[in-house]
Design a protein around this motif. Structure first.
Motif, PDB file in Angstrom:
ATOM      1  N   MET A   1       1.682 -63.603   2.633  1.00  0.00           N
ATOM      2  CA  MET A   1       2.581 -64.117   3.661  1.00  0.00           C
ATOM      3  C   MET A   1       3.837 -64.685   3.009  1.00  0.00           C
ATOM      4  N   ILE A   2       4.965 -64.504   3.670  1.00  0.00           N
ATOM      5  CA  ILE A   2       6.217 -65.112   3.244  1.00  0.00           C
ATOM      6  C   ILE A   2       6.539 -66.242   4.211  1.00  0.00           C
ATOM      7  N   LEU A   3       6.648 -67.458   3.691  1.00  0.00           N
ATOM      8  CA  LEU A   3       6.986 -68.624   4.502  1.00  0.00           C
ATOM      9  C   LEU A   3       8.417 -69.013   4.183  1.00  0.00           C
ATOM     10  N   ILE A   4       9.304 -68.933   5.166  1.00  0.00           N
ATOM     11  CA  ILE A   4      10.712 -69.258   4.971  1.00  0.00           C
ATOM     12  C   ILE A   4      10.977 -70.624   5.584  1.00  0.00           C
ATOM     13  N   LEU A   5      11.158 -71.627   4.723  1.00  0.00           N
ATOM     14  CA  LEU A   5      11.457 -72.978   5.189  1.00  0.00           C
ATOM     15  C   LEU A   5      12.946 -73.051   5.489  1.00  0.00           C
ATOM     16  N   MET A   6      13.279 -73.249   6.751  1.00  0.00           N
ATOM     17  CA  MET A   6      14.665 -73.201   7.211  1.00  0.00           C
ATOM     18  C   MET A   6      15.085 -74.538   7.796  1.00  0.00           C
ATOM     19  N   GLY A   7      16.395 -74.728   7.904  1.00  0.00           N
ATOM     20  CA  GLY A   7      16.933 -75.931   8.510  1.00  0.00           C
ATOM     21  C   GLY A   7      18.238 -76.327   7.851  1.00  0.00           C
ATOM     22  N   VAL A   8      18.841 -77.377   8.361  1.00  0.00           N
ATOM     23  CA  VAL A   8      20.134 -77.821   7.855  1.00  0.00           C
ATOM     24  C   VAL A   8      19.993 -78.399   6.451  1.00  0.00           C
ATOM     25  N   CYS A   9      21.122 -78.529   5.769  1.00  0.00           N
ATOM     26  CA  CYS A   9      21.105 -79.125   4.436  1.00  0.00           C
ATOM     27  C   CYS A   9      20.543 -80.540   4.516  1.00  0.00           C
ATOM     28  N   GLY A  10      19.762 -80.898   3.527  1.00  0.00           N
ATOM     29  CA  GLY A  10      19.210 -82.245   3.471  1.00  0.00           C
ATOM     30  C   GLY A  10      17.921 -82.452   4.236  1.00  0.00           C
ATOM     31  N   CYS A  11      17.383 -81.397   4.865  1.00  0.00           N
ATOM     32  CA  CYS A  11      16.152 -81.573   5.653  1.00  0.00           C
ATOM     33  C   CYS A  11      14.904 -81.536   4.772  1.00  0.00           C
ATOM     34  N   GLY A  12      15.055 -81.191   3.508  1.00  0.00           N
ATOM     35  CA  GLY A  12      13.909 -81.204   2.602  1.00  0.00           C
ATOM     36  C   GLY A  12      13.360 -79.840   2.235  1.00  0.00           C
ATOM     37  N   LYS A  13      14.134 -78.783   2.440  1.00  0.00           N
ATOM     38  CA  LYS A  13      13.632 -77.435   2.175  1.00  0.00           C
ATOM     39  C   LYS A  13      13.135 -77.265   0.735  1.00  0.00           C
ATOM     40  N   SER A  14      13.924 -77.741  -0.215  1.00  0.00           N
ATOM     41  CA  SER A  14      13.556 -77.547  -1.618  1.00  0.00           C
ATOM     42  C   SER A  14      12.356 -78.395  -2.016  1.00  0.00           C
ATOM     43  N   SER A  15      12.381 -79.679  -1.685  1.00  0.00           N
ATOM     44  CA  SER A  15      11.277 -80.557  -2.094  1.00  0.00           C
ATOM     45  C   SER A  15       9.985 -80.198  -1.374  1.00  0.00           C
ATOM     46  N   VAL A  16      10.058 -79.939  -0.080  1.00  0.00           N
ATOM     47  CA  VAL A  16       8.858 -79.541   0.663  1.00  0.00           C
ATOM     48  C   VAL A  16       8.405 -78.154   0.215  1.00  0.00           C
ATOM     49  N   GLY A  17       9.364 -77.257  -0.001  1.00  0.00           N
ATOM     50  CA  GLY A  17       9.016 -75.906  -0.435  1.00  0.00           C
ATOM     51  C   GLY A  17       8.305 -75.884  -1.771  1.00  0.00           C
ATOM     52  N   SER A 115      12.040 -59.415  13.494  1.00  0.00           N
ATOM     53  CA  SER A 115      10.665 -59.057  13.153  1.00  0.00           C
ATOM     54  C   SER A 115       9.668 -60.127  13.589  1.00  0.00           C
ATOM     55  N   VAL A 116       8.539 -59.678  14.086  1.00  0.00           N
ATOM     56  CA  VAL A 116       7.445 -60.601  14.382  1.00  0.00           C
ATOM     57  C   VAL A 116       6.252 -60.289  13.469  1.00  0.00           C
ATOM     58  N   SER A 117       6.560 -59.726  12.306  1.00  0.00           N
ATOM     59  CA  SER A 117       5.525 -59.384  11.335  1.00  0.00           C
ATOM     60  C   SER A 117       4.652 -60.588  11.015  1.00  0.00           C
ATOM     61  N   SER A 118       3.350 -60.335  10.921  1.00  0.00           N
ATOM     62  CA  SER A 118       2.430 -61.419  10.577  1.00  0.00           C
ATOM     63  C   SER A 118       2.588 -61.819   9.113  1.00  0.00           C
ATOM     64  N   ASP A 119       3.379 -61.058   8.343  1.00  0.00           N
ATOM     65  CA  ASP A 119       3.602 -61.381   6.939  1.00  0.00           C
ATOM     66  C   ASP A 119       4.733 -62.377   6.741  1.00  0.00           C
ATOM     67  N   ILE A 120       5.500 -62.688   7.786  1.00  0.00           N
ATOM     68  CA  ILE A 120       6.639 -63.594   7.661  1.00  0.00           C
ATOM     69  C   ILE A 120       6.571 -64.658   8.746  1.00  0.00           C
ATOM     70  N   CYS A 121       6.754 -65.910   8.342  1.00  0.00           N
ATOM     71  CA  CYS A 121       6.794 -67.002   9.312  1.00  0.00           C
ATOM     72  C   CYS A 121       7.901 -67.967   8.908  1.00  0.00           C
ATOM     73  N   PHE A 122       8.755 -68.303   9.857  1.00  0.00           N
ATOM     74  CA  PHE A 122       9.789 -69.314   9.626  1.00  0.00           C
ATOM     75  C   PHE A 122       9.192 -70.694   9.895  1.00  0.00           C
ATOM     76  N   VAL A 123       9.483 -71.627   9.005  1.00  0.00           N
ATOM     77  CA  VAL A 123       9.037 -73.010   9.150  1.00  0.00           C
ATOM     78  C   VAL A 123      10.292 -73.850   9.323  1.00  0.00           C
ATOM     79  N   HIS A 124      10.570 -74.234  10.569  1.00  0.00           N
ATOM     80  CA  HIS A 124      11.789 -74.998  10.841  1.00  0.00           C
ATOM     81  C   HIS A 124      11.543 -76.471  10.542  1.00  0.00           C
ATOM     82  N   LEU A 125      12.198 -76.982   9.502  1.00  0.00           N
ATOM     83  CA  LEU A 125      12.098 -78.391   9.152  1.00  0.00           C
ATOM     84  C   LEU A 125      13.125 -79.148   9.982  1.00  0.00           C
TER      85      LEU A 125
END
Length: 195
Positions: A1-17, A115-125
């Motif tokens: 699975m590919i989890l794409i942590l998305m959101g505005v700058c400063g929301c914690g994408k890098s540290s949470v990722g 895409s609604v592929s089960s291999d990709i999920c966006f994680v909106h922080l």
């Protein structure tokens, strides 16, 4: 699975990722590392990127996450992915969709569904402007200044159906956010299994 942590700058994408990838024992991609120097220079001067600036960057992120992903493995990607059209590029097969990823303005928002592929999920922080601005004010090692945060919130298009996504509150610390992500992913997998 590919989890794409998305959101505005400063929301914690890098540290949470990074924490999530460690927890899942998988590869981590920080899309910030794939920005060309011209993009970093613009942002450091407080100049918002255009869609034309973002297109080669988004394609580079797509290629890197697909290079690392193999069947049965996971990849965690930290990438702002603020607009639906950007997310479309991230989930596209670029070799097949090159003709569908550009318009005269740079990034196309066309009639194709994301895409609604089960291999990709966006994680909106997700977090409030006030919370994220306060966190950004303590960062001194990043090229994105706090002055661009308003433009990030203005550009944000929250994920909606048919995108495969979860939304996670970033108010708690990193460890709690990772636990929330894993809990929501289990619930999502269970819901899809019974459909």
């Amino acid at each position: 699975m590919i989890l794409i942590l998305m959101g505005v700058c400063g929301c914690g994408k890098s540290s949470v990722g990074q924490a999530l990838a460690k927890d899942l024992e998988c590869s981590f991609v920080d899309a910030d590392d794939l920005h060309p120097e011209t993009n970093k220079d613009k942002m450091s001067r407080g100049v918002p990127l255009t869609d034309d600036d973002r297109l080669p960057w988004l394609r580079a992120v797509n290629r890197e996450m697909n290079r690392l992903h193999t069947p049965g493995s996971s990849v965690v990607v930290a990438c702002s992915a603020l607009k639906a059209s950007y997310r479309h590029i991230l989930v596209s097969n670029l070799d097949q969709d090159d003709s569908h990823t550009r318009s005269h303005s740079g990034v196309q928002q066309d009639s194709e569904t994301i895409s609604v592929s089960s291999d990709i999920c966006f994680v909106h922080l997700d977090g409030s402007f006030e919370l994220i601005a306060s966190r950004m004010s303590t960062r001194h090692d990043h090229f994105m200044p706090t002055s661009l945060l308003q433009s990030q919130f203005a550009a944000l298009e929250r994920p909606t159906h048919p995108e495969r996504f979860i939304t996670v509150d970033v108010s708690p610390g990193v460890d709690e956010t990772v636990r929330s992500i894993r809990s929501q992913l289990r619930a999502l997998a269970h819901a899809q299994a019974v459909l």
